[in-house]
Design a protein around this motif. Structure first.
Motif, PDB file in Angstrom:
ATOM      1  N   TRP A   1       0.829  -1.206   0.000  1.00 29.82           N
ATOM      2  CA  TRP A   1       0.000   0.000   0.000  1.00 29.82           C
ATOM      3  C   TRP A   1       0.863   1.255   0.000  1.00 29.82           C
ATOM      4  N   VAL A   2       1.913   1.272   0.811  1.00 29.79           N
ATOM      5  CA  VAL A   2       2.810   2.430   0.856  1.00 29.79           C
ATOM      6  C   VAL A   2       3.546   2.593  -0.467  1.00 29.79           C
ATOM      7  N   ALA A   3       3.925   1.487  -1.094  1.00 30.33           N
ATOM      8  CA  ALA A   3       4.671   1.546  -2.357  1.00 30.33           C
ATOM      9  C   ALA A   3       3.856   2.172  -3.482  1.00 30.33           C
ATOM     10  N   ARG A   4       2.522   2.161  -3.358  1.00 33.36           N
ATOM     11  CA  ARG A   4       1.688   2.798  -4.392  1.00 33.36           C
ATOM     12  C   ARG A   4       1.951   4.296  -4.494  1.00 33.36           C
ATOM     13  N   SER A   5       2.370   4.904  -3.387  1.00 35.87           N
ATOM     14  CA  SER A   5       2.585   6.350  -3.386  1.00 35.87           C
ATOM     15  C   SER A   5       3.986   6.749  -3.850  1.00 35.87           C
ATOM     16  N   PHE A   6       4.821   5.769  -4.196  1.00 31.41           N
ATOM     17  CA  PHE A   6       6.162   6.089  -4.676  1.00 31.41           C
ATOM     18  C   PHE A   6       6.072   6.722  -6.065  1.00 31.41           C
ATOM     19  N   PRO A   7       7.060   7.531  -6.442  1.00 31.48           N
ATOM     20  CA  PRO A   7       7.007   8.191  -7.749  1.00 31.48           C
ATOM     21  C   PRO A   7       7.116   7.192  -8.900  1.00 31.48           C
ATOM     22  N   PRO A   8       6.637   7.604 -10.085  1.00 33.31           N
ATOM     23  CA  PRO A   8       6.707   6.713 -11.245  1.00 33.31           C
ATOM     24  C   PRO A   8       8.158   6.554 -11.728  1.00 33.31           C
ATOM     25  N   PRO A   9       8.405   5.588 -12.623  1.00 36.38           N
ATOM     26  CA  PRO A   9       9.762   5.407 -13.154  1.00 36.38           C
ATOM     27  C   PRO A   9      10.237   6.647 -13.916  1.00 36.38           C
ATOM     28  N   PHE A  10      11.555   6.819 -13.952  1.00 38.07           N
ATOM     29  CA  PHE A  10      12.130   7.964 -14.656  1.00 38.07           C
ATOM     30  C   PHE A  10      12.051   7.806 -16.163  1.00 38.07           C
ATOM     31  N   ASN A  11      12.140   6.580 -16.655  1.00 36.29           N
ATOM     32  CA  ASN A  11      12.050   6.342 -18.095  1.00 36.29           C
ATOM     33  C   ASN A  11      11.371   4.996 -18.328  1.00 36.29           C
ATOM     34  N   GLU A  12      11.149   4.678 -19.596  1.00 37.72           N
ATOM     35  CA  GLU A  12      10.426   3.457 -19.970  1.00 37.72           C
ATOM     36  C   GLU A  12      11.175   2.183 -19.581  1.00 37.72           C
ATOM     37  N   ALA A  13      12.512   2.229 -19.588  1.00 42.34           N
ATOM     38  CA  ALA A  13      13.307   1.033 -19.300  1.00 42.34           C
ATOM     39  C   ALA A  13      13.417   0.756 -17.801  1.00 42.34           C
TER      40      ALA A  13
END
Length: 151
Positions: free
Chosen positions: A32-44
Motif C-alpha cells: 500500500w505504501v509503495a503505491r505512493s512512490f514516484p513513477p519510473p524515470f524512463n520506460e526502461a
C-alpha cells in the motif's frame, strides 16, 4: 534475571497462523505504501515502487503457504524467555521510530547490539564487532557498490 523462568506454551498451529496473518498485514502495508512512490524515470526503468511491491507479493504468498501448512502441526511451542522476545520487539519498534531522527547507520549500530543482547549475547567485544561489521557490510554493498544512500 527477572522473567527468565517464565515459560509460555502455545499451540504450534495457532502460533504459525498468527505469525502468518500479522506478516501478511505487514506485507499488505508495504504494498500500500509503495503505491505512493514516484513513477519510473524512463520506460526502461521499473521504478521505485516495483521492488517493494514484488517483495510484498512474494511475502504474502509465503504467508499463505505458512498459514496453509500450519494445519499439519499438532505440537506445542515453548517461549522460554518471553521478556527477551518482548524486549526484541520493542527494540525493533524503537529502531523504526528513531531511524528518521538519528539516521540509518547510528540507529542500526545500536539496534544490532541491543537485539543481540536481547538474544543472550553479552560479550561486549562480540556486540561491538558484529554491530560494526553489519553497518560496514551495508555501507559497502549499498553505498559504494549499488550507489544507494540511506538516510
Amino acid at each position: 534475571m527477572i522473567g527468565q523462568s517464565c515459560v509460555l506454551h502455545i499451540s504450534e498451529r495457532q502460533l504459525n497462523r498468527f505469525v502468518a496473518l500479522i506478516s501478511a498485514m505487514a506485507f499488505a502495508y508495504i504494498a500500500w505504501v509503495a503505491r505512493s512512490f514516484p513513477p519510473p524515470f524512463n520506460e526502461a526503468d521499473v521504478g521505485p515502487a516495483q521492488l517493494p511491491t514484488m517483495a510484498a507479493v512474494l511475502g504474502m504468498l509465503a504467508c499463505c503457504w505458512l498459514y496453509w501448512t500450519a494445519r499439519q502441526l499438532r505440537g506445542q511451542t515453548e517461549i522460554g524467555r518471553p521478556l527477551r522476545v518482548l524486549s526484541g520487539v520493542i527494540a525493533i519498534g524503537a529502531y523504526v521510530m528513531l531511524m528518521p531522527v538519528f539516521g540509518f547507520y547510528p540507529t542500526s549500530f545500536v539496534a544490532v547490539a541491543i537485539l543481540m543482547a536481547a538474544s543472550g549475547e553479552h560479550r561486549a567485544w562480540v556486540l561491538l564487532t558484529t554491530a560494526v561489521s553489519v553497518c560496514l557490510f551495508v555501507y559497502v554493498c549499498f553505498d559504494l557498490i549499488l550507489d544507494v544512500q540511506f538516510p
